[in-house]
Write a protein that holds these residues in place. Structure first.
Motif, PDB file in Angstrom:
ATOM      1  N   ARG A 102     -14.453 -12.199  23.094  1.00  0.00           N
ATOM      2  CA  ARG A 102     -14.304 -12.843  24.403  1.00  0.00           C
ATOM      3  C   ARG A 102     -13.015 -13.657  24.475  1.00  0.00           C
ATOM      4  NH1 ARG A 102     -18.102 -13.051  28.250  1.00  0.00           N
ATOM      5  NH2 ARG A 102     -19.912 -11.746  27.867  1.00  0.00           N
ATOM      6  N   ARG A 103     -12.628 -14.266  23.371  1.00  0.00           N
ATOM      7  CA  ARG A 103     -11.333 -14.962  23.339  1.00  0.00           C
ATOM      8  C   ARG A 103     -10.212 -13.970  23.672  1.00  0.00           C
ATOM      9  NH1 ARG A 103     -10.410 -19.917  21.176  1.00  0.00           N
ATOM     10  NH2 ARG A 103     -11.969 -20.967  19.879  1.00  0.00           N
ATOM     11  N   GLN A 104     -10.279 -12.784  23.045  1.00  0.00           N
ATOM     12  CA  GLN A 104      -9.252 -11.775  23.267  1.00  0.00           C
ATOM     13  C   GLN A 104      -9.212 -11.348  24.727  1.00  0.00           C
ATOM     14  OE1 GLN A 104      -7.267 -11.948  20.408  1.00  0.00           O
ATOM     15  NE2 GLN A 104      -7.100  -9.756  20.605  1.00  0.00           N
ATOM     16  N   ARG A 105     -10.386 -11.099  25.299  1.00  0.00           N
ATOM     17  CA  ARG A 105     -10.455 -10.604  26.663  1.00  0.00           C
ATOM     18  C   ARG A 105      -9.966 -11.636  27.676  1.00  0.00           C
ATOM     19  NH1 ARG A 105     -15.338  -8.967  26.599  1.00  0.00           N
ATOM     20  NH2 ARG A 105     -16.425 -10.489  27.865  1.00  0.00           N
ATOM     21  N   LEU A 106     -10.301 -12.902  27.430  1.00  0.00           N
ATOM     22  CA  LEU A 106      -9.937 -13.959  28.382  1.00  0.00           C
ATOM     23  C   LEU A 106      -8.595 -14.603  28.074  1.00  0.00           C
ATOM     24  CD1 LEU A 106     -13.448 -15.677  28.700  1.00  0.00           C
ATOM     25  CD2 LEU A 106     -12.373 -14.132  30.331  1.00  0.00           C
ATOM     26  N   GLY A 107      -7.984 -14.182  26.936  1.00  0.00           N
ATOM     27  CA  GLY A 107      -6.676 -14.735  26.581  1.00  0.00           C
ATOM     28  C   GLY A 107      -6.725 -16.181  26.146  1.00  0.00           C
ATOM     29  N   ILE A 108      -7.831 -16.575  25.454  1.00  0.00           N
ATOM     30  CA  ILE A 108      -7.955 -17.949  24.951  1.00  0.00           C
ATOM     31  C   ILE A 108      -7.576 -17.957  23.474  1.00  0.00           C
ATOM     32  CG2 ILE A 108      -9.478 -19.943  24.656  1.00  0.00           C
ATOM     33  CD1 ILE A 108     -11.336 -18.689  26.736  1.00  0.00           C
ATOM     34  N   PRO A 109      -6.423 -18.522  23.113  1.00  0.00           N
ATOM     35  CA  PRO A 109      -6.019 -18.494  21.700  1.00  0.00           C
ATOM     36  C   PRO A 109      -6.906 -19.385  20.845  1.00  0.00           C
ATOM     37  CG  PRO A 109      -4.537 -19.876  22.966  1.00  0.00           C
ATOM     38  CD  PRO A 109      -5.472 -19.251  23.958  1.00  0.00           C
ATOM     39  N   ARG A 110      -7.058 -18.991  19.579  1.00  0.00           N
ATOM     40  CA  ARG A 110      -7.808 -19.847  18.643  1.00  0.00           C
ATOM     41  C   ARG A 110      -6.941 -21.007  18.230  1.00  0.00           C
ATOM     42  NH1 ARG A 110     -10.292 -16.135  13.959  1.00  0.00           N
ATOM     43  NH2 ARG A 110     -10.749 -18.213  13.161  1.00  0.00           N
ATOM     44  N   LYS A 111      -7.571 -22.131  17.962  1.00  0.00           N
ATOM     45  CA  LYS A 111      -6.797 -23.277  17.487  1.00  0.00           C
ATOM     46  C   LYS A 111      -6.359 -23.007  16.061  1.00  0.00           C
ATOM     47  CE  LYS A 111     -10.709 -25.924  15.634  1.00  0.00           C
ATOM     48  NZ  LYS A 111     -11.340 -27.221  15.518  1.00  0.00           N
ATOM     49  N   LYS A 112      -5.280 -23.633  15.638  1.00  0.00           N
ATOM     50  CA  LYS A 112      -4.743 -23.433  14.304  1.00  0.00           C
ATOM     51  C   LYS A 112      -5.757 -23.889  13.253  1.00  0.00           C
ATOM     52  CE  LYS A 112      -0.704 -21.982  15.649  1.00  0.00           C
ATOM     53  NZ  LYS A 112      -0.316 -20.588  15.422  1.00  0.00           N
ATOM     54  N   GLY A 113      -5.841 -23.090  12.181  1.00  0.00           N
ATOM     55  CA  GLY A 113      -6.706 -23.487  11.064  1.00  0.00           C
ATOM     56  C   GLY A 113      -8.116 -22.964  11.166  1.00  0.00           C
TER      57      GLY A 113
END
Length: 465
Positions: free
Chosen positions: A453-464
């Motif tokens: 879902r992050r990929q689909r909505l374009g929400i980057p993961r936080k570092k670490g």
């Protein structure tokens, strides 16, 4: 003899450039300003205009419109990315930063005039011969689609494929970006040469430059022998860079050189190699927004965005959904050795009513799963096992329970939030305090579903994470 107009208010630079170009066989005229050029010359007489960016009265970029179809090379002592990009946006053929050496200027002029000659030759040939466009029905053999939106895609592919124009394909995950790239290659003049597909998100950041550009022996630890890069492997053919938004900034700078100069330099080498590659890039992210935040090079974005091909999501292709499902069922059945399978009425109803957030890929997976589980020749709705938003989130009841604490003011009305909106708000609000595992647990989904879902909505993961 090629005829060049030099527009420069500094006499020393104007005179030096005049001597340099005349010495190398060009006919040259001079002007001190845009108005001086307008008053004394007809722009149709020139093959190239070289102008300073900052001139008295009007900027040199005004010549782009005034000179109609003539190429304009912008010189600027303000060698910032912003002024260069702005000039390119307005239609400048290229830019060169002052101070420049003679070889640099002569190379730029030579390349521009060669490109202009080639364009004129192609235009002349086009008047004699009708352009050979790809057969739209043949494109449909590679990418299924009968709705109006897909017919627009097919028409654009048919027009763009025979050219060497750079294409940026945009669309959600699973919409068939790689299939579109294959169609562009198949119906191009490069179809006999290789199509090299690279998923930029799948290669570790530390290896991406070596993979794309190659490396020399000893360039880094583990480089025990020289190796050609993927761009070199695509020489004469097409390079497809999927998820180009994930490309590191340093690799973006090197890719820009490939587009500008048609050459690469292997990691650890001092020698440049000429390559003839057509670039097709794809992304589900908004590159323009990334360029504004500095996450993507703005000059590279404008080099890539020559021709844009937008693939519609499956939910916007209502007339195609059932036909595509039947086609996928036929293909999957043949692959698994189960021919003659059909969809039951309830399965067809479920397929038509589902939003398909994962697009064609999600549909193909659902059908393949159903074919494997089916004991007879009829696919039913329960075999498709399609996940709805409510099923996937499985939001714990306590998460929406009323709180005794004073509620925080909310700018958006909670009742208007969709589950997708809720997911996005929840992740952005809590990802700094929670790990990926904790976020997934709170949302009632797996880590894999969270990542997808992050990929689909374009929400980057936080570092670490």
């Amino acid at each position: 003899m090629k005829h060049i107009l030099v527009v420069e208010d500094e006499e020393i630079i104007r005179t030096a450039l005049h001597k340099l170009l005349v010495h190398n066989g060009y006919g040259v005229d001079q002007a001190e300003s845009v108005q001086d050029a307008i008053d004394n010359y007809q722009f149709d007489e020139f093959d190239l205009i070289i102008s300073d960016l900052r001139l008295p009265g009007r900027p040199g970029t005004d010549l782009i419109e005034l000179a109609a179809n003539k190429p304009v090379l912008i010189m600027t002592s303000y060698a910032s990315l912003r002024s260069a990009v702005d000039s390119m946006k307005m239609g400048a053929i290229d830019y060169i930063a002052k101070p420049f050496d003679h070889d640099e200027m002569l190379l730029a002029v030579e390349q521009i005039l060669e490109k202009q000659t080639l364009t004129e030759d192609n235009s002349s040939q086009a008047l004699q011969d009708e352009p050979e466009l790809a057969d739209i029905s043949q494109i449909g053999d590679l990418i299924y689609g009968q709705c109006h939106a897909m017919n627009k895609v097919f028409n654009l592919i048919a027009k763009v494929a025979p050219t060497d124009t750079t294409v940026l394909i945009q669309g959600e995950s699973g919409t068939g970006k790689e299939l579109a790239a294959r169609a562009l290659h198949t119906f191009s003049k490069r179809d006999s040469k290789p199509l090299i597909c690279v998923n930029c998100a799948a290669i570790p950041e530390t290896l991406i430059e070596s993979e794309l550009f190659g490396h020399e022996k000893g360039a880094f630890t583990g480089a025990v022998s020289a190796r050609n890069g993927l761009i070199e492997a695509a020489d004469g053919g097409t390079l497809f860079l999927d998820e180009i938004g994930e490309l590191p900034l340093e690799a973006q700078a090197r890719l820009l050189r490939v587009l500008q100069e048609g050459e690469i330099r292997r990691v650890g080498s001092t020698q440049s190699l000429k390559v003839n590659v057509r670039l097709i890039a794809a992304t589900h992210r908004n590159l323009r927004a990334l360029a504004k935040t500095g996450e993507f090079r703005e000059d590279l974005y404008y080099r890539l965005n020559v021709m844009q091909l937008k693939l519609p999501p499956l939910r916007e292709r209502e007339g195609d959904i059932l036909g595509l499902a039947k086609l996928l069922l036929q293909n999957v059945s043949e692959k698994l050795g189960k021919t003659g399978m059909t969809l039951s009425p309830d399965a067809m109803k479920t397929i038509q009513e589902h939003d398909w957030p994962g697009n064609v890929r999600e549909m193909e997976n659902a059908i393949e799963r159903a074919v494997i589980l089916c004991d007879d020749s009829m696919i039913t709705a329960d075999l498709l096992d399609i996940e709805t938003d409510a099923d996937e989130f499985n939001i714990p009841k306590g998460l929406f329970a009323p709180s005794t604490a004073k509620p925080k003011p909310v700018r958006d009305k909670p009742k208007d939030l969709s589950l997708e909106d809720y997911f996005q708000h929840f992740v952005l609000e809590h990802q700094d305090q929670m790990s990926e595992t904790e976020l997934a647990q709170k949302l009632g989904i797996s880590r894999k579903s969270l990542w997808e879902r992050r990929q689909r909505l374009g929400i980057p993961r936080k570092k670490g994470c």
